[in-house]
Design a protein around this motif. Sequence first.
Motif, PDB file in Angstrom:
ATOM      1  N   SER A  34      63.532  14.450 -26.492  1.00 49.43           N
ATOM      2  CA  SER A  34      64.877  14.981 -26.669  1.00 49.43           C
ATOM      3  C   SER A  34      65.319  15.796 -25.448  1.00 49.43           C
ATOM      4  N   LYS A  35      64.399  16.577 -24.892  1.00 49.97           N
ATOM      5  CA  LYS A  35      64.732  17.373 -23.709  1.00 49.97           C
ATOM      6  C   LYS A  35      65.023  16.474 -22.522  1.00 49.97           C
ATOM      7  N   LEU A  36      64.207  15.445 -22.330  1.00 48.56           N
ATOM      8  CA  LEU A  36      64.444  14.514 -21.226  1.00 48.56           C
ATOM      9  C   LEU A  36      65.782  13.797 -21.394  1.00 48.56           C
ATOM     10  N   HIS A  37      66.105  13.459 -22.638  1.00 48.65           N
ATOM     11  CA  HIS A  37      67.410  12.825 -22.906  1.00 48.65           C
ATOM     12  C   HIS A  37      68.552  13.714 -22.433  1.00 48.65           C
ATOM     13  N   SER A  38      68.466  14.995 -22.713  1.00 52.97           N
ATOM     14  CA  SER A  38      69.535  15.915 -22.318  1.00 52.97           C
ATOM     15  C   SER A  38      69.639  16.034 -20.801  1.00 52.97           C
ATOM     16  N   ILE A  39      68.511  15.837 -20.099  1.00 55.39           N
ATOM     17  CA  ILE A  39      68.511  15.936 -18.643  1.00 55.39           C
ATOM     18  C   ILE A  39      69.127  14.702 -17.997  1.00 55.39           C
ATOM     19  N   ALA A 199      64.680   3.867 -23.793  1.00 52.14           N
ATOM     20  CA  ALA A 199      64.497   4.428 -25.135  1.00 52.14           C
ATOM     21  C   ALA A 199      64.732   5.934 -25.163  1.00 52.14           C
ATOM     22  N   THR A 200      64.631   6.571 -24.005  1.00 55.57           N
ATOM     23  CA  THR A 200      64.869   8.010 -23.901  1.00 55.57           C
ATOM     24  C   THR A 200      66.331   8.306 -23.567  1.00 55.57           C
ATOM     25  N   ARG A 201      66.895   7.484 -22.715  1.00 49.88           N
ATOM     26  CA  ARG A 201      68.277   7.705 -22.293  1.00 49.88           C
ATOM     27  C   ARG A 201      69.278   7.466 -23.431  1.00 49.88           C
ATOM     28  N   TYR A 202      69.030   6.471 -24.306  1.00 50.55           N
ATOM     29  CA  TYR A 202      70.004   6.108 -25.341  1.00 50.55           C
ATOM     30  C   TYR A 202      69.423   6.402 -26.722  1.00 50.55           C
ATOM     31  N   ARG A 217      65.071   1.726 -29.574  1.00 49.62           N
ATOM     32  CA  ARG A 217      63.759   2.108 -30.082  1.00 49.62           C
ATOM     33  C   ARG A 217      62.694   1.095 -29.662  1.00 49.62           C
ATOM     34  N   ILE A 218      61.529   1.607 -29.277  1.00 52.31           N
ATOM     35  CA  ILE A 218      60.378   0.763 -28.962  1.00 52.31           C
ATOM     36  C   ILE A 218      59.487   0.718 -30.191  1.00 52.31           C
ATOM     37  N   VAL A 219      59.111  -0.480 -30.611  1.00 57.34           N
ATOM     38  CA  VAL A 219      58.345  -0.639 -31.842  1.00 57.34           C
ATOM     39  C   VAL A 219      56.957  -1.204 -31.547  1.00 57.34           C
ATOM     40  N   GLU A 223      58.399  -7.549 -32.006  1.00 58.16           N
ATOM     41  CA  GLU A 223      59.483  -7.830 -32.946  1.00 58.16           C
ATOM     42  C   GLU A 223      60.465  -8.825 -32.338  1.00 58.16           C
ATOM     43  N   LYS A 224      60.714  -9.922 -33.062  1.00 59.69           N
ATOM     44  CA  LYS A 224      61.642 -10.924 -32.563  1.00 59.69           C
ATOM     45  C   LYS A 224      63.061 -10.372 -32.519  1.00 59.69           C
ATOM     46  N   GLN A 225      63.844 -10.922 -31.597  1.00 57.82           N
ATOM     47  CA  GLN A 225      65.224 -10.474 -31.413  1.00 57.82           C
ATOM     48  C   GLN A 225      66.051 -10.804 -32.649  1.00 57.82           C
ATOM     49  N   SER A 226      66.693  -9.775 -33.209  1.00 55.98           N
ATOM     50  CA  SER A 226      67.485  -9.964 -34.427  1.00 55.98           C
ATOM     51  C   SER A 226      68.832  -9.261 -34.330  1.00 55.98           C
ATOM     52  N   GLY A 227      69.203  -8.887 -33.115  1.00 61.53           N
ATOM     53  CA  GLY A 227      70.441  -8.146 -32.930  1.00 61.53           C
ATOM     54  C   GLY A 227      70.261  -6.650 -33.059  1.00 61.53           C
ATOM     55  N   GLN A 228      69.057  -6.211 -33.463  1.00 60.45           N
ATOM     56  CA  GLN A 228      68.771  -4.790 -33.605  1.00 60.45           C
ATOM     57  C   GLN A 228      68.382  -4.191 -32.241  1.00 60.45           C
ATOM     58  N   PRO A 229      68.617  -2.903 -32.041  1.00 70.48           N
ATOM     59  CA  PRO A 229      68.321  -2.267 -30.750  1.00 70.48           C
ATOM     60  C   PRO A 229      66.856  -1.878 -30.608  1.00 70.48           C
TER      61      PRO A 229
END
Length: 282
Positions: A34-39, A199-202, A217-219, A223-229
């Motif tokens: 979260s801190k890195l995201h804010s930076i 995954a940190t920036r967004y 998100r990294i899972v 995971e196959k592509q399903s339109g999910q991020p």
Amino acid sequence: MRRCFFVLLMLFSVCVSASYYDGTQGLSGDALKSKLHSIIDGQTPLKYTQSGNTDWYDGQNIDVWEALVYTESACPDEQPKCGLVQMLYLDDVRHIDQANRGKSNDDSWDREHVWPKSRGFAKQSQDGYTDLHHLRPADRNINGAHSNYGYAMGGKPFYDTLGDGSKVYSGTYVDKANESFEPTDRAKGQIARMIFYMATRYEIGDNASPENMPDLRIVKGNEKQSGQPTIGDLCTLLKWNQDFPVTDFEKRRNDRVQKLQGNRNPFIDHPEFVGVIWGSKC
């Protein structure tokens, strides 16, 4: 005197780098993320393609094409406008004239979205679409083979078609059944750090204008592509970050991307942050 001046410059560089990450000391897991995201939040996005931008060295109306010619330059210092661009997957350079701008030749190069754009940001109006920290020049055929697959080990070796029609082993592997892609060893660490950046920036809260981005998100697992991020495989990417250290090219590129869009990839400056945030999940 020169030696003292050089030392002062080095110390100044270290101080600037350290101050960029003020507030991260002692943090781990989601708190550090979260801190890195804010930076790194709020970079200045470029246009994907700027109409009429035919001179990729003039610094005017810079789009992603022109930006990549700068960030991936393979030109010697004494000839900074030689027109050569370093490919991501291959130990190979291509000329800017080989950019795939409708030609689609076997020896052309594309703007590869390392986090496939169909996994969360299919529109150019979304900031992730033009984020230079995960856009790289790549051989057109290898880019096509990667498709929108996630990252994992294994699959069938992919043979690239050269400009003369011959085929050569590319060093990449494609598993169509599981929709996974294994890049070359020279690219594995770089890809991992780019994926961790995205995954940190967004994150949650970036869905409003002007970013218009979902929480990436990294899972675990592929995971196959399903339109999910989402994209995988987390544990494979963790291993690649550890096994393939940051290169001088990555460091130079990080500096150049910051000059163009105003933020850095923390995992190039501090690859140990990857394990501190995600390590316990594997």
